[in-house]
Design a protein around this motif. Sequence first.
Motif: not given
Length: 387
Positions: A194, A198, A201, A250
Amino acid sequence: MVRMLRPFTRAVTYTRWLHLFVAAVLPAVLMYVDDIWMYLSPVLLALAGPVPAMRVVEGFQARLLLTGQRQESDGQEIVVAPSATWADRARTVVWLQARLLLGCLVAVLTIQLPITTDNLVAGARGVPLGDGALVPVPGQHWWYALLAPLPLVLLAAVVVGSGVLITRLAPKLLGPSPAERLAALEERTEQLLERTRIARELHDSIGHALTVAVVQAGAARAAGDPDFTDRALSAIEDTGRAALEDLERVLGVLREARRPVSARPTLADAGRLLESARSSGAKLDTEVTGPLGAVPGPVSREGYRILQEALTNVLRHAGAVPVRVRIRVADGSLGLEIRNPLRAAAPGPGRGSGLRGIRERAALLGGQARTGPDAGDWQVHVVLPVS
């Protein structure tokens, strides 16, 4: 000498002593009811051990008093969770029996060793001895005074040694089972994945917004046209707003916010992305084939990010050049192809990390990605399964 006395300066030494001393409370209370009840203490604990909640109680006590840890931490060796299997219940029973045995021994020595010291001092002084000693001190001799410190030294060794022993025993009997270790490892892996997602992203979204802003600002300055400047500022505003939405989402994940955050963009939102690149000077030739709405959410979201990173690289390294964009949904797969004329570009900071992110995204979804020169063009070709 300082090294020998160091354990007595630590609070955990005395909390471990208390942890063992408390284990002797049950037989002590039962002894006041009837002596035979005292000998039934191991049986009662053997019956209580299989109760799932008993592992929670013992784990919490052990963690707090033996290690001083109040909260969960990485690599936790003593778990606070109900027994899930009979193997966990059996280990809890063994733990209760070991703690009872060692606790009773420590409790008896804690009481008897100081009494022995007192009797040795009394024997050296020639006064009557006190009652309650399990170890008799025969006669009265002056040299008993030389032996008087020895029981206290032995008591100190018992306090430290028993604390170390029970602390080493706790992870083996109250520690996680193999299944719990595997579950914890999987959870940790999910957390790392994860965090990696992130990071990608933020790299894709913020990097794209900054690239568009820099390109638009430079073009507006060079053009010197008020109308063009207005369009450039509008493009910067739209791209910046989209980047702020991504950043808010986020940060919401990182803070574990309960309030809803905006959903991640998908290929259905690709029009906004293409318009942003077009307003930045790229000459887009776009063709979309197949139903984008039929693409599953995870694939569509990752496809959007791949397209965003590819267009960002074009604007950053090639500038205002013709760009061919092909999005095709057919035969159970999603195809993305972005091509632009190849230009020599000086390596910039972080060059290559975006392309690596494209390949990682494709690999995680079971797809393939090719990036690099091809027939005089720079191409990004990605195929992702949608079934």
